[in-house]
Write a protein that holds these residues in place. Structure first.
Motif, mmCIF file in Angstrom:
data_model
loop_
_atom_site.group_PDB
_atom_site.id
_atom_site.type_symbol
_atom_site.label_atom_id
_atom_site.label_comp_id
_atom_site.label_asym_id
_atom_site.label_seq_id
_atom_site.Cartn_x
_atom_site.Cartn_y
_atom_site.Cartn_z
ATOM 1 N N UNK A 135 0.834 -1.208 0.000
ATOM 2 C CA UNK A 135 0.000 0.000 0.000
ATOM 3 C C UNK A 135 0.864 1.252 0.000
ATOM 4 N N UNK A 136 1.947 1.231 0.766
ATOM 5 C CA UNK A 136 2.845 2.369 0.801
ATOM 6 C C UNK A 136 3.495 2.606 -0.567
ATOM 7 N N UNK A 137 3.817 1.518 -1.269
ATOM 8 C CA UNK A 137 4.377 1.651 -2.614
ATOM 9 C C UNK A 137 3.397 2.262 -3.584
ATOM 10 N N UNK A 138 2.098 1.877 -3.459
ATOM 11 C CA UNK A 138 1.071 2.468 -4.336
ATOM 12 C C UNK A 138 0.922 3.968 -4.062
ATOM 13 N N UNK B 211 3.250 5.932 -2.954
ATOM 14 C CA UNK B 211 4.453 6.623 -3.426
ATOM 15 C C UNK B 211 4.419 6.864 -4.933
ATOM 16 N N UNK B 212 3.654 6.067 -5.648
ATOM 17 C CA UNK B 212 3.529 6.274 -7.091
ATOM 18 C C UNK B 212 2.794 7.566 -7.422
ATOM 19 N N UNK B 213 1.946 8.023 -6.521
ATOM 20 C CA UNK B 213 1.199 9.274 -6.719
ATOM 21 C C UNK B 213 1.972 10.397 -6.025
ATOM 22 N N UNK B 214 2.391 11.396 -6.772
ATOM 23 C CA UNK B 214 3.189 12.477 -6.197
ATOM 24 C C UNK B 214 2.366 13.558 -5.509
ATOM 25 N N UNK B 215 1.042 13.524 -5.618
ATOM 26 C CA UNK B 215 0.220 14.609 -5.097
ATOM 27 C C UNK B 215 -0.103 14.452 -3.617
ATOM 28 N N UNK B 216 -0.062 13.247 -3.081
ATOM 29 C CA UNK B 216 -0.589 13.044 -1.733
ATOM 30 C C UNK B 216 0.300 13.623 -0.644
ATOM 31 N N UNK B 217 1.629 13.637 -0.848
ATOM 32 C CA UNK B 217 2.519 14.183 0.181
ATOM 33 C C UNK B 217 2.293 15.678 0.394
#
Length: 194
Positions: free
Chosen positions: A56-59, A61-67
């Motif tokens: 789940x953490x890898x998924x 990390x694929x999206x740059x907007x959430x951080x």
């Protein structure tokens, strides 16, 4: 404390209590003694549940907007909390009232003391307490009166508004002065018969 500020404080406390109670209930439902007592129809969380696994953490990390969204949300929450905390201390007891000339001030304690003395002089008032709240531009006098048992509240309020409050408004001019008057009565003691 104003009604808006009081209701905002209560709403904040209710929301925080609901979030903490809900989180505590969810976490408590993972323990065996609690799981055995809750009804079977209610959703349960397994005791071996992993809240954030590597997949789940890898998924995420694929999206740059959430951080940036999470950081912005936490920063906005922190700013709102700090603003709320500062508002609690900002409108307390007034210490000094600046007068027209620089460096010339009127002690708010002295003004409150004079107002209390004038209020005690009103016929039917047994005790009077006055405190000045707010900011120098917008004053609020909280007046608590203890009336004699046979005193007329209407007559006391009329004399208080025409005398004590009017004099305080003249002393604080050109600033506005609101008066919040709370009336209580001294208990009437029944005569003892021997």
């Amino acid at each position: 404390m104003s009604r808006l500020r009081s209701s905002a404080n209560r709403s904040t406390l209710v929301c925080a209590a609901a979030v903490l109670l809900g989180a505590g209930a969810v976490l408590a439902s993972t323990t065996a003694p609690v799981r055995e007592r809750i009804p079977a129809a209610w959703p349960r969380i397994g005791a071996d549940r992993v809240w954030l696994d590597e997949e789940m953490l890898g998924r995420w990390r694929d999206h740059g907007w959430w951080t940036p969204v999470v950081i912005a949300g936490l920063a906005a929450g922190a700013v709102l909390f700090l603003g709320w905390a500062l508002a609690q201390f900002r409108t307390g007891r007034l210490r000094e009232l600046p007068l027209g000339q620089p460096g010339v001030t009127l002690s708010a304690t002295a003004l409150a003391s004079v107002m209390a003395d004038r209020a005690r002089a009103v016929e039917g008032v047994a005790r009077a307490d006055v405190s000045l709240l707010g900011r120098p531009r917008r004053l609020r006098a909280r007046i608590t009166l203890v009336l004699d048992p046979d005193a007329s509240p209407e007559a006391v309020l009329r004399e208080l508004a025409g005398g004590t409050v009017a004099e305080a408004r003249a002393a604080a001019a050109p600033r506005a002065l609101e008066a919040d008057v709370r009336l209580t009565t001294r208990p009437h003691r029944a005569p003892r018969i021997r």
